[in-house]
Motif scaffolding. Structure first.
Motif, PDB file in Angstrom:
ATOM      1  N   LEU A  67       0.812  -1.225   0.000  1.00  0.00           N
ATOM      2  CA  LEU A  67       0.000   0.000   0.000  1.00  0.00           C
ATOM      3  C   LEU A  67       0.844   1.272   0.000  1.00  0.00           C
ATOM      4  O   LEU A  67       0.465   2.272  -0.599  1.00  0.00           O
ATOM      5  N   LEU A  68       1.981   1.248   0.674  1.00  0.00           N
ATOM      6  CA  LEU A  68       2.796   2.460   0.803  1.00  0.00           C
ATOM      7  C   LEU A  68       3.536   2.823  -0.481  1.00  0.00           C
ATOM      8  O   LEU A  68       4.161   3.877  -0.560  1.00  0.00           O
TER       9      LEU A  68
ATOM     10  N   HIS B 282      -1.413  10.174  -2.301  1.00  0.00           N
ATOM     11  CA  HIS B 282      -1.226   8.810  -1.801  1.00  0.00           C
ATOM     12  C   HIS B 282      -2.558   8.367  -1.190  1.00  0.00           C
ATOM     13  O   HIS B 282      -2.947   8.818  -0.116  1.00  0.00           O
ATOM     14  N   CYS B 283      -3.272   7.515  -1.907  1.00  0.00           N
ATOM     15  CA  CYS B 283      -4.555   6.988  -1.435  1.00  0.00           C
ATOM     16  C   CYS B 283      -4.925   5.790  -2.314  1.00  0.00           C
ATOM     17  O   CYS B 283      -5.772   5.904  -3.203  1.00  0.00           O
TER      18      CYS B 283
ATOM     19  N   LYS C   3      -6.047   2.232   4.964  1.00  0.00           N
ATOM     20  CA  LYS C   3      -5.060   3.058   4.289  1.00  0.00           C
ATOM     21  C   LYS C   3      -5.109   4.487   4.794  1.00  0.00           C
ATOM     22  O   LYS C   3      -6.101   4.942   5.356  1.00  0.00           O
ATOM     23  N   LEU C   4      -4.019   5.155   4.571  1.00  0.00           N
ATOM     24  CA  LEU C   4      -3.875   6.560   4.918  1.00  0.00           C
ATOM     25  C   LEU C   4      -3.940   7.352   3.624  1.00  0.00           C
ATOM     26  O   LEU C   4      -3.229   7.051   2.680  1.00  0.00           O
ATOM     27  N   CYS C   5      -4.824   8.335   3.546  1.00  0.00           N
ATOM     28  CA  CYS C   5      -4.966   9.134   2.328  1.00  0.00           C
ATOM     29  C   CYS C   5      -4.495  10.559   2.576  1.00  0.00           C
ATOM     30  O   CYS C   5      -4.905  11.185   3.557  1.00  0.00           O
TER      31      CYS C   5
ATOM     32  N   CYS D  18      11.932  18.228   1.181  1.00  0.00           N
ATOM     33  CA  CYS D  18      11.577  16.803   1.146  1.00  0.00           C
ATOM     34  C   CYS D  18      10.111  16.642   0.755  1.00  0.00           C
ATOM     35  O   CYS D  18       9.241  17.368   1.256  1.00  0.00           O
ATOM     36  N   LEU D  19       9.830  15.674  -0.115  1.00  0.00           N
ATOM     37  CA  LEU D  19       8.441  15.341  -0.416  1.00  0.00           C
ATOM     38  C   LEU D  19       7.882  14.528   0.733  1.00  0.00           C
ATOM     39  O   LEU D  19       8.537  13.601   1.236  1.00  0.00           O
ATOM     40  N   ALA D  20       6.688  14.883   1.171  1.00  0.00           N
ATOM     41  CA  ALA D  20       6.076  14.224   2.317  1.00  0.00           C
ATOM     42  C   ALA D  20       4.572  14.315   2.200  1.00  0.00           C
ATOM     43  O   ALA D  20       4.043  15.166   1.470  1.00  0.00           O
ATOM     44  N   LEU D  21       3.874  13.455   2.908  1.00  0.00           N
ATOM     45  CA  LEU D  21       2.426  13.572   2.965  1.00  0.00           C
ATOM     46  C   LEU D  21       2.105  14.921   3.582  1.00  0.00           C
ATOM     47  O   LEU D  21       2.642  15.282   4.626  1.00  0.00           O
TER      48      LEU D  21
END
Length: 196
Positions: free
Chosen positions: A126-127, A146-147, A156-158, A171-174
């Motif tokens: 999923l990640l 990210h979903c 899942k985390l969206c 940095c790319l991050a949620l």
């Protein structure tokens, strides 16, 4: 003169067997394309970052849809894959495929790193999955999301992907709830210059 948004691509021309630069959709002082950095701990996994200079295109990548489609469609689950690791980091012994890593519950943020597994959509991967969705009013402007949707029963985390500053590195991050999404455009990897 900076690259024209007219040279960026819409989904009906994006194919999984080609390489693309993923750059900021906003010309000017909003930074350049995506690249790799030596990790927040100085080692592996490598962090996916945005170059600070808007003249830098970064590293080319490929987009691999979960269903092996021959074109890339909006909101399709994708693996985002760099062709090679950053020079000098070959010892990491990991695939240069994006994944959400080091999720910090207290901060509500997960950094984007390398080390994901290609394909095999399911609970264990999923990640590793992201989407591009149309975003804003600029032509051919997208956000990274990210979903994963291929597994309806999976927890899942969206979240949208944004930029989180760490020691001066983008940095790319949620994205946190109060932070903007990273607005991106796709440019064919065959283009030679940032200028038109």
């Amino acid at each position: 003169m900076k690259t024209s948004l007219a040279t960026t691509l819409s989904f009906n021309t994006v194919k999984p067997d080609c390489q693309y630069y993923l750059v900021s959709a906003i010309p000017g002082a909003s930074g350049g394309g995506v690249s790799l950095h030596g990790g927040r701990n100085g080692f592996c996994p490598l962090d996916v970052i945005q170059l600070s200079s808007d003249s830098g295109r970064g590293i080319k990548l490929t987009l691999s849809p979960y269903d092996n489609s021959t074109i890339i469609r909006e909101s399709t689950d994708l693996n985002l894959i760099f062709p090679v690791l950053l020079s000098g980091h070959e010892y990491c012994n990991e695939q240069p495929l994006w994944k959400v890593d080091n999720y910090d519950v207290s901060l509500g943020i997960g950094f984007i790193t390398t080390g994901g597994f290609v394909g095999h959509p399911g609970a264990e991967t999923l990640l590793n999955w992201f989407k591009l969705e149309i975003f804003g009013t600029l032509p051919s402007s997208y956000k990274i999301v990210h979903c994963p949707s291929f597994c309806e029963s999976c927890v899942k985390l969206c979240s949208n992907v944004g930029i989180s500053y760490k020691d001066g590195i983008r940095c790319l991050a949620l994205a946190l709830y109060d932070k903007p999404s990273f607005s991106v455009a796709l440019i064919p990897g065959t283009e030679r210059s940032m200028f038109v």
